[in-house]
Motif scaffolding. Sequence first.
Motif, mmCIF file in Angstrom:
data_model
loop_
_atom_site.group_PDB
_atom_site.id
_atom_site.type_symbol
_atom_site.label_atom_id
_atom_site.label_comp_id
_atom_site.label_asym_id
_atom_site.label_seq_id
_atom_site.Cartn_x
_atom_site.Cartn_y
_atom_site.Cartn_z
ATOM 1 N N VAL A 160 -17.095 -10.929 -3.434
ATOM 2 C CA VAL A 160 -18.481 -11.271 -3.119
ATOM 3 C C VAL A 160 -19.432 -10.722 -4.177
ATOM 4 N N LYS A 161 -19.194 -9.498 -4.652
ATOM 5 C CA LYS A 161 -20.027 -8.936 -5.722
ATOM 6 C C LYS A 161 -19.943 -9.805 -6.979
ATOM 7 N N TYR A 162 -18.723 -10.230 -7.305
ATOM 8 C CA TYR A 162 -18.531 -11.105 -8.475
ATOM 9 C C TYR A 162 -19.389 -12.362 -8.329
ATOM 10 N N CYS A 163 -19.364 -12.970 -7.148
ATOM 11 C CA CYS A 163 -20.168 -14.173 -6.907
ATOM 12 C C CYS A 163 -21.662 -13.865 -6.972
ATOM 13 N N HIS A 164 -22.082 -12.806 -6.285
ATOM 14 C CA HIS A 164 -23.501 -12.468 -6.254
ATOM 15 C C HIS A 164 -24.034 -12.126 -7.643
ATOM 16 N N ASP A 165 -23.216 -11.479 -8.452
ATOM 17 C CA ASP A 165 -23.642 -11.164 -9.826
ATOM 18 C C ASP A 165 -23.858 -12.432 -10.649
ATOM 19 N N LEU A 166 -23.180 -13.512 -10.252
ATOM 20 C CA LEU A 166 -23.367 -14.809 -10.904
ATOM 21 C C LEU A 166 -24.446 -15.637 -10.207
ATOM 22 N N ASP A 167 -25.118 -15.021 -9.226
ATOM 23 C CA ASP A 167 -26.117 -15.711 -8.400
ATOM 24 C C ASP A 167 -25.494 -16.860 -7.606
ATOM 25 N N VAL A 168 -24.236 -16.678 -7.223
ATOM 26 C CA VAL A 168 -23.544 -17.637 -6.363
ATOM 27 C C VAL A 168 -23.424 -17.021 -4.974
ATOM 28 N N VAL A 169 -23.793 -17.773 -3.945
ATOM 29 C CA VAL A 169 -23.636 -17.312 -2.568
ATOM 30 C C VAL A 169 -22.625 -18.208 -1.869
ATOM 31 N N HIS A 170 -21.851 -17.617 -0.966
ATOM 32 C CA HIS A 170 -20.786 -18.354 -0.278
ATOM 33 C C HIS A 170 -21.322 -19.070 0.955
ATOM 34 N N ARG A 171 -22.018 -18.349 1.818
ATOM 35 C CA ARG A 171 -22.686 -18.852 3.016
ATOM 36 C C ARG A 171 -21.747 -19.368 4.104
ATOM 37 N N ASP A 172 -20.470 -19.062 3.984
ATOM 38 C CA ASP A 172 -19.534 -19.418 5.059
ATOM 39 C C ASP A 172 -18.396 -18.400 5.108
ATOM 40 N N LEU A 173 -18.758 -17.126 4.947
ATOM 41 C CA LEU A 173 -17.759 -16.067 4.973
ATOM 42 C C LEU A 173 -17.260 -15.878 6.403
ATOM 43 N N LYS A 174 -15.968 -16.007 6.596
ATOM 44 C CA LYS A 174 -15.348 -15.793 7.906
ATOM 45 C C LYS A 174 -13.853 -15.615 7.691
ATOM 46 N N CYS A 175 -13.192 -15.082 8.711
ATOM 47 C CA CYS A 175 -11.775 -14.744 8.573
ATOM 48 C C CYS A 175 -10.909 -15.962 8.269
ATOM 49 N N GLU A 176 -11.305 -17.128 8.770
ATOM 50 C CA GLU A 176 -10.530 -18.339 8.505
ATOM 51 C C GLU A 176 -10.559 -18.721 7.028
ATOM 52 N N ASN A 177 -11.575 -18.287 6.311
ATOM 53 C CA ASN A 177 -11.701 -18.627 4.894
ATOM 54 C C ASN A 177 -11.148 -17.537 3.977
ATOM 55 N N LEU A 178 -10.462 -16.570 4.565
ATOM 56 C CA LEU A 178 -9.823 -15.519 3.777
ATOM 57 C C LEU A 178 -8.318 -15.733 3.836
ATOM 58 N N LEU A 179 -7.776 -16.322 2.790
ATOM 59 C CA LEU A 179 -6.347 -16.589 2.740
ATOM 60 C C LEU A 179 -5.597 -15.358 2.246
ATOM 61 N N LEU A 180 -4.304 -15.321 2.523
ATOM 62 C CA LEU A 180 -3.458 -14.194 2.125
ATOM 63 C C LEU A 180 -2.354 -14.696 1.198
ATOM 64 N N ASP A 181 -2.182 -14.029 0.061
ATOM 65 C CA ASP A 181 -1.113 -14.417 -0.855
ATOM 66 C C ASP A 181 0.211 -13.819 -0.392
ATOM 67 N N LYS A 182 1.251 -13.956 -1.198
ATOM 68 C CA LYS A 182 2.582 -13.501 -0.789
ATOM 69 C C LYS A 182 2.642 -12.007 -0.520
ATOM 70 N N ASP A 183 1.725 -11.237 -1.132
ATOM 71 C CA ASP A 183 1.678 -9.789 -0.925
ATOM 72 C C ASP A 183 0.579 -9.390 0.064
ATOM 73 N N PHE A 184 0.035 -10.371 0.774
ATOM 74 C CA PHE A 184 -1.010 -10.162 1.786
ATOM 75 C C PHE A 184 -2.312 -9.632 1.189
ATOM 76 N N ASN A 185 -2.586 -10.007 -0.048
ATOM 77 C CA ASN A 185 -3.880 -9.710 -0.653
ATOM 78 C C ASN A 185 -4.875 -10.807 -0.280
ATOM 79 N N ILE A 186 -6.142 -10.422 -0.180
ATOM 80 C CA ILE A 186 -7.202 -11.358 0.200
ATOM 81 C C ILE A 186 -7.508 -12.341 -0.928
ATOM 82 N N LYS A 187 -7.672 -13.613 -0.550
ATOM 83 C CA LYS A 187 -8.108 -14.651 -1.485
ATOM 84 C C LYS A 187 -9.235 -15.437 -0.808
ATOM 85 N N LEU A 188 -10.447 -15.238 -1.275
ATOM 86 C CA LEU A 188 -11.608 -15.927 -0.710
ATOM 87 C C LEU A 188 -11.542 -17.417 -1.053
#
Length: 366
Positions: free
Chosen positions: A124-152
Amino acid sequence: MDDAAVLKRRGYIMGINLGEGSYAKVKSAYSERLKFNVAVKIIDRKKAPTDFLEKFLPREIEILAMLNHRSIVKTYEIFETSDGKVYIIMELGVQGDLLEFIKTRGALHEDDARKKFHQLSSAVKYCHDLDVVHRDLKCENLLLDKDFNIKLSDFGFSKRCVRDDGGHITLSKTFCGSAAYAAPEVLQGIPYQPKVYDIWSLGVILYIMVCGSMPYDDSNIKKMLRIQKEHRVNFPRSKHLTGECKDLIYRMLQPDVSRRLHIDEILSHCWVQQSKAKAQQPSTSSKEWESSRGGKDTLKVPELRPEKKSATKVEIKEEPRSEALPEKEEPVQVMRQSQTLGFNSDEPAAETKQGDPSPAPETVHT
């Protein structure tokens, strides 16, 4: 030429269907170049509504093309065919989404939540620093890779912020997202600061991570809005959360937009910065924290119920929200999270509220 043939010419072997709507669908595919599976979002311009084609789709494509962060779903390729179909080749969340993960395994230990929340906050900081806002942050939009790391993922409601002549970001007027994750100013139809809106949603997500339940019951929007505006946050007693964790959530779920945390303040908060070794040591007790916030009233909180869904969460938005806003103080009508999740309110919780005296306990009915 059908989708399988189009993808084959591009070096993708089409797999199973992951999701489908009236004008878009998502397929899995094997990339012969990358040597692993990807997700393919296919949008049919001939079937899509005009406002989506003129506003939301161009924004999403522009933003996806510019993002490059380890905690954001990668976009490998975007192309369009002569018959008006847009193909977006993206990273596949092989372990599903965070909501399904929590439904299946329950609330996360604070150490695991800290790691995943730091990954999300960094994205989110990376996006905000680019002046990009997501506006739909929720658990359904947070995917997990093979090592269970977060992928927005899912930037369908994202946009680049517009600044005025003084360099200040202009307010947004479009409601985006789900009511359960929406900030009170958005629910009231008040023009809002989009980056500040994202912060509220982060607070809801962290609450769900560590509590395994929703912080607010959106089956009654007016009642939920009143509780939010009173700065009441209810924590299940059984979770034994540290004071630092509660403090961070409380400061993100701040109804006063001028006092809500900035993304840099979140990343520098003591709970986020805490090492695993320190996290295992006693810290500010829940009793001390609750005492400082107005007592331990017994309340009930909405619980998440496990549901059988596909291994990979894919949400296709059928229609973008309208720019039209309701009268001030009237909550907008949106899809309720409780309609899709279901709630179970059988666990007592500790309440926190800004200021004294504390009100009488109130039951949040579901």
